[in-house]
Design an enzyme around this catalytic site. Structure first.
Site, PDB file in Angstrom:
ATOM      1  N   SER A 140       0.875  -1.183   0.000  1.00  0.00           N
ATOM      2  CA  SER A 140       0.000   0.000   0.000  1.00  0.00           C
ATOM      3  C   SER A 140       0.908   1.228   0.000  1.00  0.00           C
ATOM      4  O   SER A 140       2.092   1.122   0.359  1.00  0.00           O
ATOM      5  CB  SER A 140      -0.838  -0.013   1.276  1.00  0.00           C
ATOM      6  OG  SER A 140      -1.458   1.242   1.485  1.00  0.00           O
ATOM      7  N   TYR A 153      -1.711  -1.484  10.761  1.00  0.00           N
ATOM      8  CA  TYR A 153      -1.897  -1.695   9.311  1.00  0.00           C
ATOM      9  C   TYR A 153      -0.742  -1.071   8.529  1.00  0.00           C
ATOM     10  O   TYR A 153      -0.126  -1.731   7.672  1.00  0.00           O
ATOM     11  CB  TYR A 153      -3.232  -1.101   8.849  1.00  0.00           C
ATOM     12  CG  TYR A 153      -3.414  -1.224   7.341  1.00  0.00           C
ATOM     13  CD1 TYR A 153      -3.715  -2.454   6.760  1.00  0.00           C
ATOM     14  CD2 TYR A 153      -3.254  -0.107   6.508  1.00  0.00           C
ATOM     15  CE1 TYR A 153      -3.843  -2.573   5.380  1.00  0.00           C
ATOM     16  CE2 TYR A 153      -3.389  -0.230   5.126  1.00  0.00           C
ATOM     17  CZ  TYR A 153      -3.684  -1.460   4.569  1.00  0.00           C
ATOM     18  OH  TYR A 153      -3.808  -1.583   3.198  1.00  0.00           O
TER      19      TYR A 153
HETATM   20  N1  LIG Z   1      -8.712  -0.490  -0.994  1.00  0.00           N
HETATM   21  C1  LIG Z   1      -7.672   0.280  -0.661  1.00  0.00           C
HETATM   22  O1  LIG Z   1      -7.793   1.520  -0.482  1.00  0.00           O
HETATM   23  C2  LIG Z   1      -6.303  -0.339  -0.541  1.00  0.00           C
HETATM   24  C3  LIG Z   1      -5.190   0.517  -0.576  1.00  0.00           C
HETATM   25  C4  LIG Z   1      -3.926  -0.033  -0.459  1.00  0.00           C
HETATM   26  C5  LIG Z   1      -3.761  -1.396  -0.308  1.00  0.00           C
HETATM   27  N2  LIG Z   1      -4.852  -2.202  -0.270  1.00  0.00           N
HETATM   28  C6  LIG Z   1      -4.630  -3.643  -0.090  1.00  0.00           C
HETATM   29  O2  LIG Z   1      -5.198  -4.332  -1.178  1.00  0.00           O
HETATM   30  C7  LIG Z   1      -5.484  -5.674  -0.785  1.00  0.00           C
HETATM   31  C8  LIG Z   1      -6.878  -6.037  -1.255  1.00  0.00           C
HETATM   32  O3  LIG Z   1      -7.819  -5.236  -0.563  1.00  0.00           O
HETATM   33  P1  LIG Z   1      -9.115  -4.613  -1.266  1.00  0.00           P
HETATM   34  O4  LIG Z   1      -8.948  -3.158  -1.303  1.00  0.00           O
HETATM   35  O5  LIG Z   1      -9.417  -5.315  -2.514  1.00  0.00           O
HETATM   36  O6  LIG Z   1     -10.194  -4.893  -0.134  1.00  0.00           O
HETATM   37  P2  LIG Z   1     -11.426  -5.906  -0.065  1.00  0.00           P
HETATM   38  O7  LIG Z   1     -12.377  -5.624  -1.172  1.00  0.00           O
HETATM   39  O8  LIG Z   1     -11.911  -5.813   1.340  1.00  0.00           O
HETATM   40  O9  LIG Z   1     -10.776  -7.335  -0.328  1.00  0.00           O
HETATM   41  C9  LIG Z   1     -10.011  -7.998   0.642  1.00  0.00           C
HETATM   42  C10 LIG Z   1      -9.843  -9.439   0.234  1.00  0.00           C
HETATM   43  O10 LIG Z   1      -9.056 -10.100   1.240  1.00  0.00           O
HETATM   44  C11 LIG Z   1      -9.746 -11.252   1.665  1.00  0.00           C
HETATM   45  N3  LIG Z   1      -9.485 -11.546   3.066  1.00  0.00           N
HETATM   46  C12 LIG Z   1      -9.570 -10.702   4.118  1.00  0.00           C
HETATM   47  N4  LIG Z   1      -9.358 -11.379   5.264  1.00  0.00           N
HETATM   48  C13 LIG Z   1      -9.141 -12.668   4.917  1.00  0.00           C
HETATM   49  C14 LIG Z   1      -8.891 -13.855   5.651  1.00  0.00           C
HETATM   50  N5  LIG Z   1      -8.850 -13.863   6.993  1.00  0.00           N
HETATM   51  N6  LIG Z   1      -8.721 -15.015   4.993  1.00  0.00           N
HETATM   52  C15 LIG Z   1      -8.794 -15.039   3.634  1.00  0.00           C
HETATM   53  N7  LIG Z   1      -9.036 -13.951   2.877  1.00  0.00           N
HETATM   54  C16 LIG Z   1      -9.210 -12.779   3.517  1.00  0.00           C
HETATM   55  C17 LIG Z   1     -11.220 -10.934   1.444  1.00  0.00           C
HETATM   56  O11 LIG Z   1     -11.978 -12.130   1.274  1.00  0.00           O
HETATM   57  P3  LIG Z   1     -13.042 -12.730   2.303  1.00  0.00           P
HETATM   58  O12 LIG Z   1     -13.605 -11.610   3.102  1.00  0.00           O
HETATM   59  O13 LIG Z   1     -14.010 -13.431   1.417  1.00  0.00           O
HETATM   60  O14 LIG Z   1     -12.241 -13.686   3.124  1.00  0.00           O
HETATM   61  C18 LIG Z   1     -11.171 -10.153   0.135  1.00  0.00           C
HETATM   62  O15 LIG Z   1     -11.178 -11.027  -0.961  1.00  0.00           O
HETATM   63  C19 LIG Z   1      -5.283  -5.722   0.723  1.00  0.00           C
HETATM   64  O16 LIG Z   1      -4.044  -6.306   1.017  1.00  0.00           O
HETATM   65  C20 LIG Z   1      -5.279  -4.251   1.124  1.00  0.00           C
HETATM   66  O17 LIG Z   1      -4.529  -4.022   2.304  1.00  0.00           O
HETATM   67  C21 LIG Z   1      -6.113  -1.710  -0.388  1.00  0.00           C
END
Ligand SMILES: NC(=O)c1ccc[n+]([C@@H]2O[C@H](COP(=O)([O-])OP(=O)(O)OC[C@H]3O[C@@H](n4cnc5c(N)ncnc54)[C@H](OP(=O)(O)O)[C@@H]3O)[C@@H](O)[C@H]2O)c1
Length: 256
Positions: A140, A153
């Protein structure tokens, strides 16, 4: 023989889009998350494309070994590992439940590290010299500075970036790419899960399609660190010159 990409957190957001991109580029998929119904939805959307669903909770200690064993039992090999699953928690460090923060570290740091260790052994042996192979770790822009109100985080993402950059050096000359994707605020369920929908960060987001595309293309080109979007790139660049105490104050301001 077609290569296989294993994508964690493929049930939504950036991971879902990564899955669609890798499928479109001819990779067979192994998709992992807790929400089996959403993984099924992805499989249905991809029609005849080979997709193996492994519902799994990556916050459990030992989750990586169990997942690796399941992949082996299915007789599958992995050429690309996308460590995308992760989540944040918003709040004062000493007021947020410790257990929740430990689970976050388990998913964002420990499982990511263990999966990388386990699957790298296979990726090294992958008999497909002409296809991009390796690891994409999703960090991130939080990796570039301390983050008050999301202290654990931000620290977890700093770990992901440092860890992955070290691997790039260790694996130089092996044909294995390790890319770190550093998205800024992205329009996914992330902020809802993190209880951070009140923050200024949500005012300007990128689409998960664009973020995954930048990650995918960057990986294929062998890029070390990928920061999608001009504003995020400027921020990442500026973080090299701004004192960390000032950066922490700025991050705190953005949290309100
Ligand atoms: N959105 C942002 O602003 C942002 C910015 C920078 C970095 N990121 C990073 O991008 C990545 C993806 O996040 P996203 O933005 O796409 O958010 P998201 O829509 O909430 O997706 C998160 C994914 O992680 C999975 N996950 C969470 N906890 C889990 C667990 N205990 N076991 C297995 N799977 C798990 C969720 O699946 P289930 O709930 O079905 O398990 C979901 O598929 C993350 O690493 C996040 O830190 C996001």
């Amino acid at each position: 023989m077609k290569p296989t990409a294993l994508i964690t957190g493929a049930s939504g957001g950036i991971g879902y889009e990564f899955a669609r991109l890798f499928a479109k580029s001819g990779y067979n998929l192994i998709v992992v998350a807790r929400s089996e119904d959403k993984l099924m939805q992805l499989k249905e959307e991809l029609g005849e494309h080979p997709v193996t669903i492994i519902p799994h909770d990556l916050s459990e200690p030992g989750a990586a070994e169990v997942l690796y064993s399941k992949v082996k039992e299915l007789g599958l090999t992995v050429e690309v590992l996308v460590n995308n699953a992760g989540f944040g928690l918003n709040g004062q460090f000493d007021e947020l439940p410790l257990l929740d923060q430990q689970k976050m570290l388990q998913v964002n740091v420990n499982t990511l590290t263990e999966l990388t260790h386990l699957f790298l052994q296979d990726i090294k042996k992958a008999p497909l010299p002409d296809i991009p192979k390796g690891v994409i770790n999703v960090a991130s822009t939080a990796a570039f500075q301390p983050g008050p109100k999301m202290a654990v985080y931000y620290a977890s993402k700093a770990y992901v970036l440092s860890f992955s950059e070290a691997l790039v050096e260790e694996l130089r000359g092996t044909g294995i790419t390790v890319s770190t994707l550093c998205p800024g605020a992205t329009d996914t369920n992330f902020f809802k899960t993190a209880k951070a929908e009140h923050t200024k960060l949500v005012k300007s987001t990128m689409s998960p399609v664009d973020v995954a595309k930048a990650g995918f293309l960057g990986f294929v080109k062998g890029k070390r660190v990928i920061v999608p979007g001009a504003a995020n790139q400027s921020m990442a660049y500026a973080s090299k010159f701004v004192p960390r105490s000032t950066a922490a104050k700025l991050a705190h301001y953005m949290d309100q």
